[in-house]
Design an enzyme around this catalytic site. Structure first.
Site, PDB file in Angstrom:
ATOM      1  N   ARG A  46      -9.613   1.839   8.947  1.00 26.15           N
ATOM      2  CA  ARG A  46      -9.279   0.428   9.176  1.00 26.15           C
ATOM      3  C   ARG A  46     -10.333  -0.260  10.034  1.00 26.15           C
ATOM      4  NH1 ARG A  46      -3.232   0.984   8.789  1.00 26.15           N
ATOM      5  NH2 ARG A  46      -2.354  -1.102   8.861  1.00 26.15           N
ATOM      6  N   ARG A  50      -0.941  -9.133  12.979  1.00 26.86           N
ATOM      7  CA  ARG A  50      -1.452  -8.037  12.161  1.00 26.86           C
ATOM      8  C   ARG A  50      -2.374  -8.549  11.045  1.00 26.86           C
ATOM      9  NH1 ARG A  50       3.579  -5.468  10.092  1.00 26.86           N
ATOM     10  NH2 ARG A  50       2.260  -3.882   9.161  1.00 26.86           N
ATOM     11  N   ARG A  77      11.701  -2.614  10.844  1.00 23.89           N
ATOM     12  CA  ARG A  77      10.490  -2.170  11.547  1.00 23.89           C
ATOM     13  C   ARG A  77      10.200  -3.107  12.709  1.00 23.89           C
ATOM     14  NH1 ARG A  77       5.438  -0.374   7.821  1.00 23.89           N
ATOM     15  NH2 ARG A  77       4.353  -1.415   9.492  1.00 23.89           N
ATOM     16  N   LYS A 113       0.826  -1.220   0.000  1.00 15.84           N
ATOM     17  CA  LYS A 113       0.000   0.000   0.000  1.00 15.84           C
ATOM     18  C   LYS A 113       0.858   1.267   0.000  1.00 15.84           C
ATOM     19  CE  LYS A 113      -2.384  -0.701   3.753  1.00 15.84           C
ATOM     20  NZ  LYS A 113      -1.841  -2.003   4.157  1.00 15.84           N
ATOM     21  N   ARG A 117      11.011  -7.167   4.353  1.00 14.67           N
ATOM     22  CA  ARG A 117      10.997  -5.762   4.767  1.00 14.67           C
ATOM     23  C   ARG A 117      11.593  -5.607   6.172  1.00 14.67           C
ATOM     24  NH1 ARG A 117       5.354  -2.604   4.840  1.00 14.67           N
ATOM     25  NH2 ARG A 117       5.089  -3.596   6.855  1.00 14.67           N
TER      26      ARG A 117
HETATM   27  P1  AMP Z   1       0.797   0.525   8.459  1.00 12.36           P
HETATM   28  O1  AMP Z   1       2.060   1.229   8.187  1.00 12.36           O
HETATM   29  O2  AMP Z   1      -0.374   1.094   7.721  1.00 12.36           O
HETATM   30  O3  AMP Z   1       0.912  -0.970   8.286  1.00 12.36           O
HETATM   31  O4  AMP Z   1       0.457   0.767  10.018  1.00 12.36           O
HETATM   32  C1  AMP Z   1       1.347   0.323  11.024  1.00 12.36           C
HETATM   33  C2  AMP Z   1       0.625   0.257  12.356  1.00 12.36           C
HETATM   34  O5  AMP Z   1       0.137   1.569  12.713  1.00 12.36           O
HETATM   35  C3  AMP Z   1      -0.617  -0.639  12.392  1.00 12.36           C
HETATM   36  O6  AMP Z   1      -0.310  -2.008  12.598  1.00 12.36           O
HETATM   37  C4  AMP Z   1      -1.373  -0.030  13.563  1.00 12.36           C
HETATM   38  O7  AMP Z   1      -0.815  -0.401  14.805  1.00 12.36           O
HETATM   39  C5  AMP Z   1      -1.115   1.461  13.371  1.00 12.36           C
HETATM   40  N1  AMP Z   1      -2.152   2.072  12.512  1.00 12.36           N
HETATM   41  C6  AMP Z   1      -1.985   2.616  11.279  1.00 12.36           C
HETATM   42  N2  AMP Z   1      -3.142   3.084  10.796  1.00 12.36           N
HETATM   43  C7  AMP Z   1      -4.089   2.822  11.730  1.00 12.36           C
HETATM   44  C8  AMP Z   1      -5.482   3.041  11.810  1.00 12.36           C
HETATM   45  N3  AMP Z   1      -6.173   3.619  10.801  1.00 12.36           N
HETATM   46  N4  AMP Z   1      -6.133   2.630  12.931  1.00 12.36           N
HETATM   47  C9  AMP Z   1      -5.469   2.067  13.944  1.00 12.36           C
HETATM   48  N5  AMP Z   1      -4.153   1.805  13.941  1.00 12.36           N
HETATM   49  C10 AMP Z   1      -3.458   2.170  12.834  1.00 12.36           C
END
Ligand code: AMP
Length: 194
Positions: A88, A144, A133, A13, A127
């Site tokens: 989400r 996740r 990360r 994404k 990654r």
């Molecule tokens: P991402 O980089 O989009 O995979 O997000 C990494 C982490 O950030 C996720 O696993 C969540 O812990 C947190 N996170 C990102 N976006 C959201 C969201 N819209 N709602 C809740 N937690 C989020």
């Protein structure tokens, strides 16, 4: 133009959001990136968010929603945006609906990136090595994916019912996936010059 990219962790994404947003001349807004920046800067929000992120859980809606609403209110998002990683949860969908209704309309399209689980786990472990990360360990990756399936996947049906969902196969070369996204969005959205 208002777009949303939705898909499981590891679907690409972030990479696709940057490419598509650039082509359309709109900002890519990633809640994950905003949270990570706050974690790196050691802000109070970052300290709270890190607790959830490190175990693969979602940051609570009350922290996430206000952050996105503030970001959407900034001037560069006035002519459109591409959301990556928000909404989400169903509650976040309704928060976004209310916010967009208060301006002048909803999302133009929701792009779902589809990919199978084995490919995801491989990508995320790769990654983890490249970017280090803290939420890319195998246990956290599986958590996740479960959380995505439970809380976020149902949003796909919500947007399909609204008639704005397009699905794109996220497997393969990055540039090919981007072209598939442009193809799926079709003539309905014009790309910016340059
Ligand atoms: P991402 O980089 O989009 O995979 O997000 C990494 C982490 O950030 C996720 O696993 C969540 O812990 C947190 N996170 C990102 N976006 C959201 C969201 N819209 N709602 C809740 N937690 C989020």
């Amino acid at each position: 133009m208002r777009l949303l990219l939705i898909g499981p962790p590891g679907a690409g994404k972030g990479t696709q959001a940057a490419r598509v947003a650039h082509a359309y001349g709109i900002p890519a807004i990633s809640t994950g990136d905003i949270f990570r920046a706050n974690v790196d800067e050691g802000t109070p929000l970052g300290l709270q968010a890190k607790e959830y992120m490190d175990r693969g859980a979602y940051v609570p809606d009350e922290l996430t929603n206000s952050l996105v609403l503030d970001r959407l209110a900034q001037t560069d998002a006035g002519a459109g945006f591409l959301l990556d990683g928000f909404p989400r949860t169903l509650a976040q969908v309704y928060t976004l609906d209310d916010c967009l209704e208060a301006t002048d309309g909803g999302l133009d399209a929701v792009v779902q990136l589809t990919i199978d689980t084995d490919e995801i786990v491989q990508r995320l472990l790769r990654r983890a090595k490249e970017q280090g990360r803290s939420d890319d360990t195998e246990d956290v990756i599986r958590k996740r994916l479960d959380v995505y399936q439970e809380q976020t996947h149902p949003l796909v049906a919500v947007y399909a019912d609204r008639g704005i969902l397009v699905s794109v196969d996220a497997k393969g070369d990055v540039g090919d996936v981007t072209e598939r996204i442009f193809g799926a969005l079709g003539g309905r959205i014009r790309r910016a010059e340059g």
